[in-house]
Design a protein around this motif. Sequence first.
Motif, mmCIF file in Angstrom:
data_model
loop_
_atom_site.group_PDB
_atom_site.id
_atom_site.type_symbol
_atom_site.label_atom_id
_atom_site.label_comp_id
_atom_site.label_asym_id
_atom_site.label_seq_id
_atom_site.Cartn_x
_atom_site.Cartn_y
_atom_site.Cartn_z
ATOM 1 N N GLY A 55 0.834 -1.185 0.000
ATOM 2 C CA GLY A 55 0.000 0.000 0.000
ATOM 3 C C GLY A 55 0.874 1.241 0.000
ATOM 4 O O GLY A 55 1.883 1.304 0.695
ATOM 5 N N HIS A 56 0.513 2.221 -0.813
ATOM 6 C CA HIS A 56 1.258 3.473 -0.834
ATOM 7 C C HIS A 56 0.299 4.621 -0.562
ATOM 8 O O HIS A 56 -0.769 4.698 -1.169
ATOM 9 N N SER A 57 0.695 5.501 0.318
ATOM 10 C CA SER A 57 -0.160 6.657 0.617
ATOM 11 C C SER A 57 -0.176 7.620 -0.559
ATOM 12 O O SER A 57 0.704 7.582 -1.428
ATOM 13 N N MET A 58 -1.166 8.496 -0.572
ATOM 14 C CA MET A 58 -1.289 9.463 -1.659
ATOM 15 C C MET A 58 -0.064 10.366 -1.719
ATOM 16 O O MET A 58 0.412 10.701 -2.811
ATOM 17 N N GLY A 59 0.438 10.765 -0.578
ATOM 18 C CA GLY A 59 1.586 11.653 -0.555
ATOM 19 C C GLY A 59 2.810 11.003 -1.184
ATOM 20 O O GLY A 59 3.486 11.602 -2.030
ATOM 21 N N GLU A 60 3.051 9.777 -0.731
ATOM 22 C CA GLU A 60 4.147 8.988 -1.285
ATOM 23 C C GLU A 60 4.018 8.892 -2.807
ATOM 24 O O GLU A 60 4.957 9.150 -3.552
ATOM 25 N N LEU A 61 2.832 8.484 -3.232
ATOM 26 C CA LEU A 61 2.565 8.310 -4.653
ATOM 27 C C LEU A 61 2.793 9.599 -5.434
ATOM 28 O O LEU A 61 3.431 9.588 -6.486
ATOM 29 N N ALA A 62 2.272 10.685 -4.905
ATOM 30 C CA ALA A 62 2.393 11.964 -5.602
ATOM 31 C C ALA A 62 3.868 12.281 -5.862
ATOM 32 O O ALA A 62 4.246 12.684 -6.965
ATOM 33 N N ASP A 63 4.694 12.075 -4.833
ATOM 34 C CA ASP A 63 6.132 12.286 -5.012
ATOM 35 C C ASP A 63 6.684 11.355 -6.081
ATOM 36 O O ASP A 63 7.407 11.780 -6.980
ATOM 37 N N ALA A 64 6.323 10.084 -5.966
ATOM 38 C CA ALA A 64 6.923 9.086 -6.842
ATOM 39 C C ALA A 64 6.559 9.310 -8.305
ATOM 40 O O ALA A 64 7.382 9.085 -9.189
ATOM 41 N N VAL A 65 5.342 9.750 -8.563
ATOM 42 C CA VAL A 65 4.925 9.866 -9.961
ATOM 43 C C VAL A 65 4.942 11.299 -10.469
ATOM 44 O O VAL A 65 4.463 11.585 -11.567
ATOM 45 N N LEU A 66 5.514 12.197 -9.671
ATOM 46 C CA LEU A 66 5.751 13.572 -10.098
ATOM 47 C C LEU A 66 4.453 14.329 -10.399
ATOM 48 O O LEU A 66 4.359 15.057 -11.385
ATOM 49 N N LEU A 67 3.450 14.159 -9.535
ATOM 50 C CA LEU A 67 2.195 14.886 -9.690
ATOM 51 C C LEU A 67 1.864 15.630 -8.399
ATOM 52 O O LEU A 67 2.192 15.171 -7.305
ATOM 53 N N ASN A 68 1.201 16.769 -8.531
ATOM 54 C CA ASN A 68 0.690 17.478 -7.351
ATOM 55 C C ASN A 68 -0.410 16.650 -6.687
ATOM 56 O O ASN A 68 -1.107 15.890 -7.351
ATOM 57 N N HIS A 69 -0.615 16.907 -5.420
ATOM 58 C CA HIS A 69 -1.627 16.134 -4.692
ATOM 59 C C HIS A 69 -3.008 16.204 -5.339
ATOM 60 O O HIS A 69 -3.610 15.158 -5.599
ATOM 61 N N PRO A 70 -3.553 17.378 -5.579
ATOM 62 C CA PRO A 70 -4.916 17.410 -6.110
ATOM 63 C C PRO A 70 -5.017 16.748 -7.492
ATOM 64 O O PRO A 70 -6.011 16.090 -7.782
ATOM 65 N N THR A 71 -4.004 16.919 -8.294
ATOM 66 C CA THR A 71 -4.016 16.277 -9.612
ATOM 67 C C THR A 71 -4.046 14.761 -9.451
ATOM 68 O O THR A 71 -4.805 14.066 -10.128
ATOM 69 N N LEU A 72 -3.232 14.277 -8.530
ATOM 70 C CA LEU A 72 -3.206 12.835 -8.288
ATOM 71 C C LEU A 72 -4.568 12.349 -7.798
ATOM 72 O O LEU A 72 -5.084 11.338 -8.285
ATOM 73 N N THR A 73 -5.151 13.052 -6.835
ATOM 74 C CA THR A 73 -6.464 12.642 -6.311
ATOM 75 C C THR A 73 -7.455 12.439 -7.438
ATOM 76 O O THR A 73 -8.160 11.425 -7.493
#
Lengths: 147, 147
Positions: A55-73
């Motif tokens: 499991g990866h948190s949204m924050g972790e993911l956002a960093d890893a895939v180079l996207l801002n938080h809201p865009t990732l959401t």
Amino acid sequence: MAKPPKQNSPITEHLAYLLAQANREINRQLELRLSKEGVPVEQWRILKVLSDGNGHSMGELADAVLLNHPTLTKMIDRMVSDTLVYRVQDPNDRRKVLMFISDRGKVLCKKLNSLAVDQEEHILESYGDKPTSELKRLLESLIDSSN
Amino acid sequence: MAKPPKQNSPITEHLAYLLAQANREINRQLELRLSKEGVPVEQWRILKVLSDGNGHSMGELADAVLLNHPTLTKMIDRMVSDTLVYRVQDPNDRRKVLMFISDRGKVLCKKLNSLAVDQEEHILESYGDKPTSELKRLLESLIDSSN
DNA sequence: CTTCAATTCTTGAATATTCAATATTTTCAA
DNA sequence: TTGAAAATATTGAATATTCAAGAATTGAAG
């Protein structure tokens, strides 16, 4: 005495520009391949990160895939609709959401991986083995030195 | 006999990802500097290209500054409002519009150039002289080999 | 314990980008 | 010369991204 002409370097010589240009071109090629499955590059990155099964948190993911938080959401919202991934509330910290890849997501990810490998191989052919690995090395160390 | 674990390379090893990451980071730093003058990176590129004093058509410009045509059109609209650039219809081919930099644009461009030079110097310091020029060389040849 | 600041994620409004269609001009073949 | 196809730029609607604010939970100081 005439001043030496303070030759202002053209934009094409700036590192920032060369990076943008190379990134644009390589990304365009990758996009083209992945479009065979109708998936944007960012979604492939997300699937790939999640395909470790953890499991990866949204924050972790956002960093890893180079996207801002809201865009990732919002992208994750779409992927949940497509049942490629799913959310689970983190039991240890309920502020967090843990993302997991679904079976359908795994199947898709494999197809995408091979499309991406195709591209890497194409680059190796046209650009060469040694320059590629040298370029990767230099990029990694540039990224390192920027933190 | 156990199969060797088909170790799927993590996303961080793909050239496309490394380029995206490096580009994002360097661009972020440049953005930060240019924000002192409240100007986005793309506008600096436009000003820089136009600062040769020649007229450049929209198509030429779009290629040079790595923007799609409609995006460029709308950005130029803003810059015309700010009197940084102006449009002239090409007398030789009236389908085309030639863009020129204004005096105000030239003044701004100079300030932006020195902010950008600051950044390049900062990179040279932290990353090193030789790796920087080697990286530039490799990026240029990657871009070449992609056409 | 209570309360206040910090962390994490999402939402909604503002902004920007993209796609497809349009208008204008040029090119070129018949 | 005419008419169809290509080239160039812009527009408007659809889509995506970003910024600022909000909701929920945790941490930690008093």
